[in-house]
Design a protein around this motif. Structure first.
Motif, PDB file in Angstrom:
ATOM      1  N   ALA A   1       0.819  -1.207   0.000  1.00 23.48           N
ATOM      2  CA  ALA A   1       0.000   0.000   0.000  1.00 23.48           C
ATOM      3  C   ALA A   1       0.853   1.258   0.000  1.00 23.48           C
ATOM      4  O   ALA A   1       0.452   2.296  -0.529  1.00 23.48           O
ATOM      5  N   THR A   2       2.055   1.175   0.572  1.00 27.51           N
ATOM      6  CA  THR A   2       2.966   2.311   0.568  1.00 27.51           C
ATOM      7  C   THR A   2       3.570   2.524  -0.811  1.00 27.51           C
ATOM      8  O   THR A   2       3.712   3.649  -1.292  1.00 27.51           O
ATOM      9  N   GLY A   3       3.939   1.429  -1.474  1.00 24.71           N
ATOM     10  CA  GLY A   3       4.454   1.508  -2.828  1.00 24.71           C
ATOM     11  C   GLY A   3       5.962   1.517  -2.897  1.00 24.71           C
ATOM     12  O   GLY A   3       6.660   1.429  -1.877  1.00 24.71           O
ATOM     13  N   PHE A   4       6.476   1.633  -4.142  1.00 23.04           N
ATOM     14  CA  PHE A   4       7.908   1.548  -4.384  1.00 23.04           C
ATOM     15  C   PHE A   4       8.377   2.745  -5.207  1.00 23.04           C
ATOM     16  O   PHE A   4       7.608   3.368  -5.939  1.00 23.04           O
ATOM     17  N   THR A   5       9.654   3.034  -5.098  1.00 27.02           N
ATOM     18  CA  THR A   5      10.249   4.120  -5.875  1.00 27.02           C
ATOM     19  C   THR A   5      10.492   3.632  -7.304  1.00 27.02           C
ATOM     20  O   THR A   5      10.334   2.443  -7.612  1.00 27.02           O
ATOM     21  N   GLN A   6      10.926   4.549  -8.163  1.00 35.97           N
ATOM     22  CA  GLN A   6      11.227   4.174  -9.537  1.00 35.97           C
ATOM     23  C   GLN A   6      12.420   3.230  -9.618  1.00 35.97           C
ATOM     24  O   GLN A   6      12.597   2.531 -10.611  1.00 35.97           O
ATOM     25  N   GLN A   7      13.233   3.207  -8.577  1.00 36.58           N
ATOM     26  CA  GLN A   7      14.375   2.282  -8.526  1.00 36.58           C
ATOM     27  C   GLN A   7      13.992   0.920  -7.949  1.00 36.58           C
ATOM     28  O   GLN A   7      14.838   0.047  -7.798  1.00 36.58           O
ATOM     29  N   GLY A   8      12.707   0.745  -7.635  1.00 39.79           N
ATOM     30  CA  GLY A   8      12.250  -0.536  -7.119  1.00 39.79           C
ATOM     31  C   GLY A   8      12.437  -0.721  -5.631  1.00 39.79           C
ATOM     32  O   GLY A   8      12.288  -1.830  -5.116  1.00 39.79           O
ATOM     33  N   ARG A   9      12.744   0.359  -4.926  1.00 43.53           N
ATOM     34  CA  ARG A   9      12.918   0.262  -3.471  1.00 43.53           C
ATOM     35  C   ARG A   9      11.632   0.669  -2.772  1.00 43.53           C
ATOM     36  O   ARG A   9      10.845   1.464  -3.285  1.00 43.53           O
ATOM     37  N   LEU A  10      11.446   0.147  -1.581  1.00 42.04           N
ATOM     38  CA  LEU A  10      10.263   0.493  -0.793  1.00 42.04           C
ATOM     39  C   LEU A  10      10.327   1.961  -0.395  1.00 42.04           C
ATOM     40  O   LEU A  10      11.365   2.444   0.064  1.00 42.04           O
ATOM     41  N   LYS A  11       9.227   2.678  -0.574  1.00 42.78           N
ATOM     42  CA  LYS A  11       9.205   4.093  -0.214  1.00 42.78           C
ATOM     43  C   LYS A  11       9.398   4.262   1.290  1.00 42.78           C
ATOM     44  O   LYS A  11       8.854   3.493   2.089  1.00 42.78           O
ATOM     45  N   THR A  12      10.176   5.248   1.648  1.00 40.92           N
ATOM     46  CA  THR A  12      10.449   5.486   3.066  1.00 40.92           C
ATOM     47  C   THR A  12       9.254   6.116   3.756  1.00 40.92           C
ATOM     48  O   THR A  12       9.053   5.944   4.958  1.00 40.92           O
ATOM     49  N   SER A  13       8.438   6.846   3.009  1.00 46.52           N
ATOM     50  CA  SER A  13       7.245   7.457   3.588  1.00 46.52           C
ATOM     51  C   SER A  13       6.235   6.380   3.948  1.00 46.52           C
ATOM     52  O   SER A  13       5.997   5.447   3.183  1.00 46.52           O
ATOM     53  N   LYS A  14       5.648   6.505   5.120  1.00 40.62           N
ATOM     54  CA  LYS A  14       4.660   5.529   5.568  1.00 40.62           C
ATOM     55  C   LYS A  14       3.245   5.903   5.109  1.00 40.62           C
ATOM     56  O   LYS A  14       2.286   5.212   5.420  1.00 40.62           O
ATOM     57  N   GLN A  15       3.123   6.998   4.387  1.00 41.00           N
ATOM     58  CA  GLN A  15       1.811   7.417   3.916  1.00 41.00           C
ATOM     59  C   GLN A  15       1.352   6.497   2.782  1.00 41.00           C
ATOM     60  O   GLN A  15       2.026   6.358   1.760  1.00 41.00           O
ATOM     61  N   GLN A  16       0.226   5.892   2.984  1.00 39.76           N
ATOM     62  CA  GLN A  16      -0.289   4.953   1.997  1.00 39.76           C
ATOM     63  C   GLN A  16      -1.148   5.684   0.974  1.00 39.76           C
ATOM     64  O   GLN A  16      -1.715   6.736   1.255  1.00 39.76           O
ATOM     65  N   ILE A  17      -1.230   5.090  -0.220  1.00 39.25           N
ATOM     66  CA  ILE A  17      -2.058   5.696  -1.253  1.00 39.25           C
ATOM     67  C   ILE A  17      -3.521   5.543  -0.871  1.00 39.25           C
ATOM     68  O   ILE A  17      -3.896   4.665  -0.076  1.00 39.25           O
ATOM     69  N   SER A  18      -4.370   6.403  -1.446  1.00 37.86           N
ATOM     70  CA  SER A  18      -5.795   6.364  -1.112  1.00 37.86           C
ATOM     71  C   SER A  18      -6.418   5.053  -1.592  1.00 37.86           C
ATOM     72  O   SER A  18      -5.938   4.433  -2.549  1.00 37.86           O
ATOM     73  N   GLU A  19      -7.481   4.657  -0.937  1.00 35.39           N
ATOM     74  CA  GLU A  19      -8.136   3.387  -1.288  1.00 35.39           C
ATOM     75  C   GLU A  19      -8.680   3.386  -2.717  1.00 35.39           C
ATOM     76  O   GLU A  19      -8.514   2.380  -3.439  1.00 35.39           O
ATOM     77  N   PRO A  20      -9.322   4.481  -3.194  1.00 33.02           N
ATOM     78  CA  PRO A  20      -9.791   4.475  -4.594  1.00 33.02           C
ATOM     79  C   PRO A  20      -8.646   4.303  -5.588  1.00 33.02           C
ATOM     80  O   PRO A  20      -8.770   3.563  -6.565  1.00 33.02           O
ATOM     81  N   ARG A  21      -7.529   4.996  -5.330  1.00 34.89           N
ATOM     82  CA  ARG A  21      -6.388   4.879  -6.231  1.00 34.89           C
ATOM     83  C   ARG A  21      -5.801   3.467  -6.169  1.00 34.89           C
ATOM     84  O   ARG A  21      -5.385   2.910  -7.189  1.00 34.89           O
ATOM     85  N   ARG A  22      -5.767   2.923  -4.972  1.00 34.95           N
ATOM     86  CA  ARG A  22      -5.238   1.571  -4.817  1.00 34.95           C
ATOM     87  C   ARG A  22      -6.106   0.563  -5.577  1.00 34.95           C
ATOM     88  O   ARG A  22      -5.592  -0.349  -6.225  1.00 34.95           O
ATOM     89  N   GLN A  23      -7.427   0.757  -5.535  1.00 41.02           N
ATOM     90  CA  GLN A  23      -8.323  -0.151  -6.246  1.00 41.02           C
ATOM     91  C   GLN A  23      -8.173  -0.005  -7.762  1.00 41.02           C
ATOM     92  O   GLN A  23      -8.206  -0.999  -8.499  1.00 41.02           O
ATOM     93  N   ARG A  24      -7.981   1.228  -8.227  1.00 31.58           N
ATOM     94  CA  ARG A  24      -7.761   1.432  -9.662  1.00 31.58           C
ATOM     95  C   ARG A  24      -6.485   0.725 -10.107  1.00 31.58           C
ATOM     96  O   ARG A  24      -6.428   0.119 -11.182  1.00 31.58           O
ATOM     97  N   ARG A  25      -5.468   0.817  -9.254  1.00 28.06           N
ATOM     98  CA  ARG A  25      -4.196   0.158  -9.561  1.00 28.06           C
ATOM     99  C   ARG A  25      -4.381  -1.358  -9.627  1.00 28.06           C
ATOM    100  O   ARG A  25      -3.847  -2.025 -10.526  1.00 28.06           O
ATOM    101  N   LEU A  26      -5.146  -1.899  -8.704  1.00 28.59           N
ATOM    102  CA  LEU A  26      -5.451  -3.325  -8.708  1.00 28.59           C
ATOM    103  C   LEU A  26      -6.156  -3.730  -9.995  1.00 28.59           C
ATOM    104  O   LEU A  26      -5.813  -4.734 -10.633  1.00 28.59           O
ATOM    105  N   ASP A  27      -7.157  -2.944 -10.377  1.00 32.04           N
ATOM    106  CA  ASP A  27      -7.933  -3.255 -11.581  1.00 32.04           C
ATOM    107  C   ASP A  27      -7.067  -3.163 -12.835  1.00 32.04           C
ATOM    108  O   ASP A  27      -7.216  -3.966 -13.763  1.00 32.04           O
TER     109      ASP A  27
END
Length: 204
Positions: free
Chosen positions: A93-119
């Motif tokens: 839910a936090t996501g990854f950087t363009q280099q493929g590393r886990l983002k250091t920010s703990k802020q998660q993406i919004s649920e609607p955006r996350r669902q769009r990404r899933l779809d």
């Protein structure tokens, strides 16, 4: 000399056992011999069925507890399978950087955006028949199982080496099977995949 004597003794015992088995068979009627063969085949089949169940259970546990999370991470732009262990829903839910590393920010993406990404990535596999939204790990696990099932079905139903399955997309699941040398792409079409039949010669 000692080793030679041991080998000679072992061979003599083996010959004696074979001779005893042959004599025992010669004293049986054809019907009794046939029944013994059928019983032996049934015992063998039962043993194979039990082993198959154990392997299937181990496969399900491996996918659920380890592989699905790593597949989801790779599909979301994270590291390839095996480079990051113990992937969980919060990390995805936090996501990854363009280099493929886990983002250091703990802020998660919004649920609607996350669902769009899933779809966008997993399509219908991200939603149950009842309309319930699945997690990235669940969707990746479903995709992997479906791909494995298609590959096995295609290989089992083919009498040639052309048992290819058309891929809906190039996924982390298909790339993992290639890296693990379990499957291979069609030499002229990377949208087709088949299991490597270890009972036949490998393609050059």
């Amino acid at each position: 000399m000692h080793d030679a004597n041991l080998i000679t003794t072992a061979m003599a015992n083996r010959i004696e056992r074979l001779r005893a088995q042959k004599e025992a068979k010669s004293q049986k009627t054809p019907q009794e011999v046939a029944k013994d063969m059928i019983d032996a085949k049934q015992r063998q089949k039962k043993r194979y069925d039990e082993e198959e169940k154990k392997l299937a259970q181990a496969f399900e546990i491996f996918v659920d507890e380890q592989l699905a999370g790593m597949l989801a991470a790779e599909d979301l732009g994270g590291p390839v399978v095996g480079d990051m262990m113990d992937v969980d829903d919060d990390m995805l839910a936090t996501g990854f950087t363009q280099q493929g590393r886990l983002k250091t920010s703990k802020q998660q993406i919004s649920e609607p955006r996350r669902q769009r990404r899933l779809d966008e990535i997993w399509g219908a596999k991200a939603t149950t028949e009842e309309g319930e939204h699945l997690t990235e790990i669940d969707a990746a696990g479903i995709e992997f199982r479906e791909l494995i099932q298609k590959l096995f079905t295609s290989l089992a139903g083919s009498k040639s080496t052309d048992a290819y399955v058309a891929l809906e997309r190039e996924s982390a699941a298909s790339r993992f099977l290639i890296r693990a040398k379990i499957a291979q792409f069609h030499p002229k079409d990377a949208r087709k995949l088949r299991l490597i039949d270890f009972g036949r010669e490998l393609d050059d």
